[in-house]
Design a protein around this motif. Structure first.
Motif, PDB file in Angstrom:
ATOM      1  N   GLU A 111       0.841  -1.195   0.000  1.00  0.00           N
ATOM      2  CA  GLU A 111       0.000   0.000   0.000  1.00  0.00           C
ATOM      3  C   GLU A 111       0.881   1.252   0.000  1.00  0.00           C
ATOM      4  O   GLU A 111       0.658   2.192  -0.774  1.00  0.00           O
ATOM      5  N   ALA A 112       1.904   1.243   0.855  1.00  0.00           N
ATOM      6  CA  ALA A 112       2.832   2.375   0.915  1.00  0.00           C
ATOM      7  C   ALA A 112       3.541   2.566  -0.420  1.00  0.00           C
ATOM      8  O   ALA A 112       3.670   3.697  -0.912  1.00  0.00           O
ATOM      9  N   LEU A 113       3.963   1.442  -1.026  1.00  0.00           N
ATOM     10  CA  LEU A 113       4.634   1.528  -2.331  1.00  0.00           C
ATOM     11  C   LEU A 113       3.707   2.123  -3.385  1.00  0.00           C
ATOM     12  O   LEU A 113       4.122   2.939  -4.206  1.00  0.00           O
ATOM     13  N   THR A 114       2.436   1.711  -3.364  1.00  0.00           N
ATOM     14  CA  THR A 114       1.475   2.215  -4.340  1.00  0.00           C
ATOM     15  C   THR A 114       1.269   3.719  -4.167  1.00  0.00           C
ATOM     16  O   THR A 114       1.322   4.474  -5.143  1.00  0.00           O
ATOM     17  N   VAL A 115       1.073   4.138  -2.921  1.00  0.00           N
ATOM     18  CA  VAL A 115       0.870   5.569  -2.661  1.00  0.00           C
ATOM     19  C   VAL A 115       2.117   6.359  -3.053  1.00  0.00           C
ATOM     20  O   VAL A 115       2.046   7.394  -3.722  1.00  0.00           O
ATOM     21  N   GLY A 116       3.286   5.829  -2.654  1.00  0.00           N
ATOM     22  CA  GLY A 116       4.544   6.490  -2.986  1.00  0.00           C
ATOM     23  C   GLY A 116       4.754   6.592  -4.481  1.00  0.00           C
ATOM     24  O   GLY A 116       5.145   7.643  -5.004  1.00  0.00           O
ATOM     25  N   ALA A 117       4.460   5.487  -5.185  1.00  0.00           N
ATOM     26  CA  ALA A 117       4.646   5.469  -6.638  1.00  0.00           C
ATOM     27  C   ALA A 117       3.706   6.474  -7.314  1.00  0.00           C
ATOM     28  O   ALA A 117       4.078   7.133  -8.289  1.00  0.00           O
ATOM     29  N   MET A 118       2.492   6.621  -6.786  1.00  0.00           N
ATOM     30  CA  MET A 118       1.550   7.595  -7.346  1.00  0.00           C
ATOM     31  C   MET A 118       2.081   9.019  -7.184  1.00  0.00           C
ATOM     32  O   MET A 118       1.983   9.836  -8.092  1.00  0.00           O
ATOM     33  N   LEU A 119       2.640   9.299  -6.000  1.00  0.00           N
ATOM     34  CA  LEU A 119       3.174  10.644  -5.736  1.00  0.00           C
ATOM     35  C   LEU A 119       4.321  10.976  -6.689  1.00  0.00           C
ATOM     36  O   LEU A 119       4.412  12.082  -7.218  1.00  0.00           O
ATOM     37  N   VAL A 120       5.185   9.978  -6.900  1.00  0.00           N
ATOM     38  CA  VAL A 120       6.352  10.221  -7.753  1.00  0.00           C
ATOM     39  C   VAL A 120       5.936  10.232  -9.221  1.00  0.00           C
ATOM     40  O   VAL A 120       6.350  11.093  -9.999  1.00  0.00           O
ATOM     41  N   ASP A 121       5.080   9.273  -9.597  1.00  0.00           N
ATOM     42  CA  ASP A 121       4.650   9.162 -10.990  1.00  0.00           C
ATOM     43  C   ASP A 121       3.882  10.413 -11.436  1.00  0.00           C
ATOM     44  O   ASP A 121       4.024  10.865 -12.560  1.00  0.00           O
ATOM     45  N   GLY A 122       3.091  10.950 -10.546  1.00  0.00           N
ATOM     46  CA  GLY A 122       2.333  12.158 -10.873  1.00  0.00           C
ATOM     47  C   GLY A 122       3.181  13.415 -10.878  1.00  0.00           C
ATOM     48  O   GLY A 122       2.675  14.509 -11.093  1.00  0.00           O
ATOM     49  N   LYS A 123       4.460  13.244 -10.623  1.00  0.00           N
ATOM     50  CA  LYS A 123       5.433  14.344 -10.588  1.00  0.00           C
ATOM     51  C   LYS A 123       5.129  15.370  -9.505  1.00  0.00           C
ATOM     52  O   LYS A 123       5.503  16.538  -9.616  1.00  0.00           O
ATOM     53  N   TYR A 124       4.403  14.921  -8.501  1.00  0.00           N
ATOM     54  CA  TYR A 124       4.170  15.834  -7.383  1.00  0.00           C
ATOM     55  C   TYR A 124       5.407  15.893  -6.501  1.00  0.00           C
ATOM     56  O   TYR A 124       5.685  16.885  -5.882  1.00  0.00           O
ATOM     57  N   MET A 125       6.104  14.766  -6.460  1.00  0.00           N
ATOM     58  CA  MET A 125       7.277  14.678  -5.599  1.00  0.00           C
ATOM     59  C   MET A 125       8.391  13.913  -6.308  1.00  0.00           C
ATOM     60  O   MET A 125       8.124  13.116  -7.201  1.00  0.00           O
ATOM     61  N   ASN A 126       9.624  14.152  -5.885  1.00  0.00           N
ATOM     62  CA  ASN A 126      10.760  13.501  -6.529  1.00  0.00           C
ATOM     63  C   ASN A 126      11.247  12.256  -5.802  1.00  0.00           C
ATOM     64  O   ASN A 126      11.540  11.251  -6.428  1.00  0.00           O
ATOM     65  N   ASN A 127      11.370  12.376  -4.498  1.00  0.00           N
ATOM     66  CA  ASN A 127      11.883  11.251  -3.713  1.00  0.00           C
ATOM     67  C   ASN A 127      10.923  10.945  -2.575  1.00  0.00           C
ATOM     68  O   ASN A 127      10.639  11.810  -1.753  1.00  0.00           O
TER      69      ASN A 127
END
Lengths: 329, 153
Positions: A111-127
């Motif tokens: 779940e954490a990986l999915t949320v994290g991947a969404m944040l990065v994939d959406g270019k909202y965040m870098n790391n």
């Protein structure tokens, strides 16, 4: 109805770190674990504090391994098994970084990986750091009995992993890419035995895996490895039976992180479980093998049993959940 | 709303039952008999020693023996040995009075981290509490029955 998210920009896992207790460090993945603890208490006054410190160490080392600085990290997505996910909160208290606490019992890691991947994939965040932990002693006192109580465990029970795993997702860098994720739904077939979590979670894992193959058009042979989180030996068998009924054969590709983590001897019975189980095995063994290109395509399906000690005392059945994250190098 | 009643998938539960590993009953029974027997033999030995050395008898002797056995159970729990005996013996080490001592001492040790009032003192009887409640309740019930029976006959 969409349950599979395809990541166009494919965030990469640029660094991981793992911390594990003595029992786990004596198991089959020992040489891949970065921080090996000699004591379960990690020099702290309580097991809860020890778990929190384990998670803190894992997060800190994963940032170092990813060659990032703390101020380059945009967010930490973390979770654990304790009430109000205190281990994660207290671990991230030491970082001055945005924090999202997540809980899906033992499925928290994907779940954490999915949320994290969404944040990065959406270019909202870098790391973004994704981390989870669990501790045998703290889970035992919350869900079961005092450690020194002389009672026996039934043969279908599992052993909560003392461990923490953390990984850094980044928009750029090198490492395995996250290609897509299938979000699980709650599946409850009416299992009420809190000792038999493998049987409670297996239908959820089967549902998510079948849905993943349906949504992506892939089949088990497209993956080098399909790793379930903590179904244990019994749960894995049930999972294989359930998907086989629907015409999917997992036999050759499937491995269970809970079965992998210990050299199965009698006292752990069906294998490891806990939020730290899949994150520990992924952050140590699986990630190393992906980096070495021994595993090129991996489907990680962490499974969770969403019960509380109150709900099982009230006779409620155990709702299961499983989230799948697909990765490739 | 889905409740635990309408979630039940009978076929699945029957299937789970069929693949679930069974407790090895013969082995468990043998071990329980062995360890339970040893604990009771120790108790009996202490009883004989007290009887011959201290000249105790009746209720007083029983109380002394219980005290020693409770001490042993608590002591072994503190040393971290009793849970290992329990893992091997199952019911064999739960049923004797040493098991009762273990069930009081183990939560007291476990919850020391929450302090002496809200930890040790309040959590001490989380396992032994029900045993005391039902023990007292059933003794009252038996007492009433005995009283009625005594009056009638």
């Amino acid at each position: 109805m969409t349950r599979t998210i395809f990541f166009k920009n494919q965030p990469r896992i640029v660094g991981t770190s793992s911390v594990a207790g003595p029992k786990e460090c004596a198991g089959s993945i020992k040489e891949y674990i970065q921080t090996k603890l000699e004591n379960d208490d990690y020099g702290e006054k309580s097991f809860e504090k020890a778990e929190s410190r384990m998670l803190y160490t894992a997060i800190k080392n994963s940032i170092i391994n990813a060659k990032r600085k703390e101020d380059e990290i945009d967010a930490i997505v973390a979770g654990d098994l304790l009430n109000q996910i205190t281990s994660s909160t207290f671990a991230t208290r030491n970082f001055s970084v945005a924090y999202l606490g997540v809980y899906n019992a033992c499925a928290t890691f994907t779940e954490a990986l999915t949320v994290g991947a969404m944040l990065v994939d959406g270019k909202y965040m870098n790391n973004v750091v994704c981390a989870t932990s669990s501790h045998f002693a703290s889970a035992e006192r919350q869900y079961r009995y005092p450690l020194e109580l002389g009672c026996t465990r039934p043969p279908q029970s599992q052993w909560t992993v003392t461990g923490a795993g953390s990984c850094v997702l980044s928009a750029n860098g090198t490492g395995p890419k996250i290609t897509c994720a299938t979000i699980g739904k709650i599946v409850d077939y009416g299992v009420t035995d809190a000792n038999n979590m493998g049987a409670a979670m297996a239908p959820a894992a089967a549902d998510t895996i079948l849905r993943h193959f349906k949504d992506t058009g892939l089949s088990p042979s497209d993956y080098d490895l399909i790793a379930s989180g903590d179904l244990g030996a019994l749960g894995s068998r049930i999972l294989k039976d359930l998907v086989w009924e629907k015409g999917v054969n997992l036999e050759k590709r499937h491995v269970d992180c809970g079965e992998l983590v210990y050299n199965l001897i009698e006292s752990e019975f069906q294998g490891g479980s806990g939020a730290g189980c899949s994150s520990l095995v992924f952050s140590s063994y699986l990630y190393t093998k992906m980096k070495e290109k021994k595993i090129k395509r991996l489907l990680l399906v962490a499974t969770g049993a969403l019960l509380s000690s109150t709900s099982s005392q009230q006779g409620e059945s155990i709702p299961g959940i499983a989230h799948a994250v697909s990765m490739e190098v | 709303m889905k409740t635990s009643e309408n979630c039940i998938n009978r076929n699945y539960l029957n299937y789970v039952k069929s693949v679930c590993p069974k407790t090895k009953e013969k082995r468990s029974l043998f071990r329980a008999f062995l360890v339970g027997g040893i604990i009771c033999s120790i108790g009996q030995a202490i009883r004989l020693i007290f009887e011959s050395l201290l000249g105790l008898a009746g209720d007083e002797l029983a109380a002394y023996v219980s005290m020693v056995m409770i001490f042993l159970g608590a002591f072994l729990t503190g040393l971290g040995v009793y849970d290992r005996i329990g893992k091997f013996a199952g019911g064999g080490s739960i049923v004797p009075i040493t098991g009762f001592a273990n069930s009081v001492v183990s939560p007291a040790m476990e919850f020391k981290t929450e302090g002496y009032v809200y930890g040790v003192a309040s959590k001490m009887f989380i396992i032994a509490g029900p045993i005391i409640v039902f023990g007292v309740a059933s003794s009252v019930l038996v007492g009433i029955l005995y009283f009625i029976g005594y009056r009638i006959f």
